[in-house]
Design a protein around this motif. Sequence first.
Motif, short mmCIF file in Angstrom:
data_model
loop_
_atom_site.label_atom_id
_atom_site.label_comp_id
_atom_site.label_asym_id
_atom_site.label_seq_id
_atom_site.Cartn_x
_atom_site.Cartn_y
_atom_site.Cartn_z
N ARG A 159 8.60 -25.58 -93.55
CA ARG A 159 9.39 -25.97 -94.73
C ARG A 159 8.53 -26.52 -95.87
NH1 ARG A 159 15.09 -28.53 -92.47
NH2 ARG A 159 15.48 -26.90 -90.91
N GLY A 160 7.39 -25.87 -96.09
CA GLY A 160 6.52 -26.25 -97.19
C GLY A 160 5.66 -27.47 -96.92
N MET A 161 5.74 -28.01 -95.72
CA MET A 161 4.97 -29.19 -95.36
C MET A 161 3.88 -28.83 -94.36
SD MET A 161 6.22 -31.97 -96.83
CE MET A 161 7.70 -32.44 -97.75
N LEU A 162 2.68 -29.39 -94.55
CA LEU A 162 1.66 -29.33 -93.52
C LEU A 162 1.86 -30.53 -92.61
CD1 LEU A 162 -0.76 -27.54 -92.72
CD2 LEU A 162 -2.23 -29.31 -93.70
N ILE A 163 2.02 -30.25 -91.32
CA ILE A 163 2.28 -31.30 -90.33
C ILE A 163 1.03 -31.43 -89.47
CG2 ILE A 163 3.80 -32.09 -88.49
CD1 ILE A 163 5.85 -29.96 -89.63
N ILE A 164 0.44 -32.62 -89.49
CA ILE A 164 -0.77 -32.86 -88.70
C ILE A 164 -0.42 -33.91 -87.64
CG2 ILE A 164 -3.21 -33.48 -88.73
CD1 ILE A 164 -1.69 -33.09 -92.07
N THR A 165 -0.59 -33.56 -86.39
CA THR A 165 -0.45 -34.53 -85.30
C THR A 165 -1.83 -34.99 -84.90
OG1 THR A 165 1.50 -33.34 -84.53
CG2 THR A 165 0.54 -34.97 -83.04
N SER A 166 -2.02 -36.30 -84.83
CA SER A 166 -3.32 -36.89 -84.51
C SER A 166 -3.14 -37.85 -83.35
CB SER A 166 -3.88 -37.62 -85.73
OG SER A 166 -5.09 -38.29 -85.43
N ILE A 167 -3.93 -37.68 -82.29
CA ILE A 167 -3.81 -38.56 -81.13
C ILE A 167 -5.18 -39.14 -80.76
CG2 ILE A 167 -1.73 -37.52 -80.16
CD1 ILE A 167 -3.52 -35.94 -78.22
N ILE A 168 -5.18 -40.43 -80.43
CA ILE A 168 -6.40 -41.11 -79.98
C ILE A 168 -6.02 -42.17 -78.95
CG2 ILE A 168 -7.58 -40.81 -82.20
CD1 ILE A 168 -7.08 -43.84 -82.70
N ASP A 169 -7.03 -42.63 -78.21
CA ASP A 169 -6.91 -43.85 -77.42
C ASP A 169 -7.24 -45.00 -78.37
OD1 ASP A 169 -7.74 -46.16 -75.84
OD2 ASP A 169 -7.74 -44.85 -74.09
N ASN A 170 -6.28 -45.90 -78.60
CA ASN A 170 -6.48 -46.96 -79.60
C ASN A 170 -7.62 -47.90 -79.26
OD1 ASN A 170 -4.36 -47.74 -77.54
ND2 ASN A 170 -4.67 -49.75 -78.49
N LEU A 171 -7.94 -48.09 -77.96
CA LEU A 171 -9.00 -49.01 -77.58
C LEU A 171 -10.37 -48.34 -77.51
CD1 LEU A 171 -7.38 -51.22 -74.77
CD2 LEU A 171 -7.71 -51.76 -77.20
N ILE A 172 -10.40 -47.01 -77.47
CA ILE A 172 -11.70 -46.34 -77.35
C ILE A 172 -12.04 -45.67 -78.68
CG2 ILE A 172 -13.10 -44.72 -76.03
CD1 ILE A 172 -11.48 -45.35 -73.61
#
Length: 325
Positions: A282-295
């Motif tokens: 729908r005209g949007m670039l969707i970026i999913t970003s995942i990390i371990d918050n402590l590392i």
Amino acid sequence: MISVGIVGGSGYTAGELLRLLHHHPHVVLDFVYSTTNAGLPVIKQHPDLIGESDLKFTNTIHPEIDVLFLCLGHGRSKAFLEEHEFSTTTKIIDLGNDFRLEKDQKYLHRNFVYGLPELQKKEISDAQNIANPGCFATAIQLALLPLAHTGQLTSTIHVNATTGSTGAGALPSATSHFSWRDNNFSSYKVFDHQHLVEIEQSIAKIQSNFEGPILFVPNRGNFSKGIYATIYTPYHDEENTAIDLYTKFYEDAVFTVISEAPVHLKQVLNTNKCILHIEKKRGMLIITSIIDNLIKGASGQAIHNMNLMFGFEEKTGLALKASAF
């Protein structure tokens, strides 16, 4: 071999530092500083280190160490450095927020460099002092840097991101208590989270005409570790063009990778990875970003910075694999 000291040794980030540094081939742990636990075995606070460490907490420092990690509460690193003098050759990596903003990066006789390796690898390699990024800031910046690099952040950026309970620190609070957190979900600091300022600072550094806004909704999840961030903004090119952009931008990044398939948190827990998934709808670039918050969001990134500062191979001590089950 380099000698390492840790200040603020009883918290979650210090615990992860200890776990990782014990297996770093170029490190000797010199001291773990904690005024409240001085004299006690480190394993009293970090029982996962039983059989790994016979260190004891101390309330004294050795000012000639090679590198100092500051794992103090936000706002306390400046006070500690005012009260304790270290050698001019000692490199300092601060995991708090005292030196992340440009206005704070010159302090006493030290100059701090913002330590996001995917943004400033050369500057980090040449630095004497590092301000380690925040956890949310890490996940969100890595999702946005390729677009900023090509000047494509020209409209509103929406961010919805959820962190685990360890993001609130080791000291119990009303919203980190198990009976409150379990089977629960909530938002906090909507649109004014403290990490927004450092995110905007980094983006403006590489896209000078960036005006935002970034509308950031942080959430508390009922799990212990990890950050799952969904970012979307208007995008006029094709999805494949965006994927190629991200793949090329991070081709030399040893810890940031692009996934063709949708991602989930277990892929990054207990690792120093950031995994990004890119799609257009729908005209949007969707970026999913995942990390371990402590590392990746704290201790692992700090060790990555240390590796760069001392000329070690980037993955040294950080060749970690997630568990899929």
